[in-house]
Design a protein around this motif. Structure first.
Motif, mmCIF file in Angstrom:
data_model
loop_
_atom_site.group_PDB
_atom_site.id
_atom_site.type_symbol
_atom_site.label_atom_id
_atom_site.label_comp_id
_atom_site.label_asym_id
_atom_site.label_seq_id
_atom_site.Cartn_x
_atom_site.Cartn_y
_atom_site.Cartn_z
ATOM 1 N N ASP A 149 -3.311 -8.401 -1.938
ATOM 2 C CA ASP A 149 -3.817 -7.119 -2.425
ATOM 3 C C ASP A 149 -2.815 -6.467 -3.377
ATOM 4 O O ASP A 149 -3.204 -5.905 -4.414
ATOM 5 C CB ASP A 149 -4.102 -6.180 -1.252
ATOM 6 C CG ASP A 149 -5.238 -6.667 -0.362
ATOM 7 O OD1 ASP A 149 -6.037 -7.525 -0.824
ATOM 8 O OD2 ASP A 149 -5.330 -6.207 0.793
ATOM 9 N N ARG A 199 -3.181 -5.703 -7.418
ATOM 10 C CA ARG A 199 -2.958 -4.354 -7.959
ATOM 11 C C ARG A 199 -1.957 -4.380 -9.106
ATOM 12 O O ARG A 199 -2.137 -3.716 -10.131
ATOM 13 C CB ARG A 199 -2.466 -3.457 -6.825
ATOM 14 C CG ARG A 199 -2.353 -1.993 -7.186
ATOM 15 C CD ARG A 199 -2.056 -1.186 -5.947
ATOM 16 N NE ARG A 199 -1.534 0.119 -6.281
ATOM 17 C CZ ARG A 199 -0.617 0.753 -5.580
ATOM 18 N NH1 ARG A 199 -0.100 0.184 -4.496
ATOM 19 N NH2 ARG A 199 -0.197 1.948 -5.951
ATOM 20 N N ARG A 233 0.818 -1.211 0.000
ATOM 21 C CA ARG A 233 0.000 0.000 0.000
ATOM 22 C C ARG A 233 0.853 1.263 0.000
ATOM 23 O O ARG A 233 0.375 2.340 -0.366
ATOM 24 C CB ARG A 233 -0.931 0.012 1.212
ATOM 25 C CG ARG A 233 -2.064 -0.996 1.123
ATOM 26 C CD ARG A 233 -3.195 -0.683 2.072
ATOM 27 N NE ARG A 233 -2.748 -0.642 3.464
ATOM 28 C CZ ARG A 233 -3.533 -0.328 4.494
ATOM 29 N NH1 ARG A 233 -4.802 -0.015 4.279
ATOM 30 N NH2 ARG A 233 -3.057 -0.326 5.716
#
Length: 221
Positions: free
Chosen positions: A128, A132, A90
């Motif tokens: 995640d 992405r 992230r």
């Protein structure tokens, strides 16, 4: 050229660079000094097709620095690879991902409980980040460390293979047999090594695991 950055939130049982765990143990280095070294190697990169791999530790623990470095290297026409667990994915901006030529993504286990046992962290952030990268079409090489008695369970490998198979941007999967080459670093740092005496995987086990990935149509090394 491989640049090793200090600092990592994971505590993998098989880590062969425990000396990179703590960011404060690293050497403070100016980005201009690194770029000067990269420029000296430009003729080699251009002749061989090589480039810069940003590794660690976990490079995304210093995401702002990595973003600046990747941008500057990309402007020089350098192939830039990021070697990461994806746990701090992230922290990677879209701009950083656009400057990367390749991501070396460590998928350390496919079952959440096994991932937690191996790393002390959760699997979901890696999933995640992988999703992405796939959505943006960033080329990825997946790495999986095969440790007898830890990551080799058939259901764990199947889970990793199923995860990776859903990412159409994965160019290859590297099955990396566990080794004891990092043992001396653990001993030198005075850290108990949880895999002391653990055997390396035999040829039959390696072949079985590679076949599990290949069965999903993945290119396996």
């Amino acid at each position: 050229m491989t640049l090793f950055l200090a600092g990592c939130p994971l505590r993998c049982q098989y880590c062969h660079n425990p000396d990179t765990w703590r960011q404060r143990d690293g050497e403070l280095t100016a980005i201009d000094d690194i770029l000067a070294r990269i420029r000296r190697y430009l003729p080699v990169f251009h002749a061989t097709g090589g480039g810069l791999t940003i590794s660690g530790g976990e490079p995304l623990q210093q995401a702002a620095f990595v973003t600046r470095l990747a941008r500057a290297a990309a402007e020089l026409g350098v192939h830039v690879a990021l070697d990461t667990s994806g746990n701090l994915g992230r922290a990677a901006s879209d701009g950083l991902l656009d400057d990367l030529s390749l991501v070396l993504l460590d998928v350390k286990s496919g079952l959440p409980e096994t991932y937690r046992e191996v790393t002390g962290r959760e699997l979901q952030p890696t999933l995640d980040f992988g999703d992405r990268l796939a959505a943006r079409g960033v080329p990825v090489w997946v790495r999986f460390v095969l440790v007898p008695g830890l990551t080799d369970a058939r259901e764990n490998v199947d889970a990793v293979a199923d995860i990776v198979a859903r990412w159409s941007n994965v160019q290859r999967v590297e099955v990396l047999p566990f080794h004891q080459m990092g043992t001396s670093k653990w001993e030198r740092l005075g850290i108990p090594y949880p895999l002391a005496g653990r055997e390396t995987p035999d040829a039959d086990l390696v072949a079985r695991v590679r076949a599990q990935f290949a069965a999903r149509g993945l290119t396996v090394y």
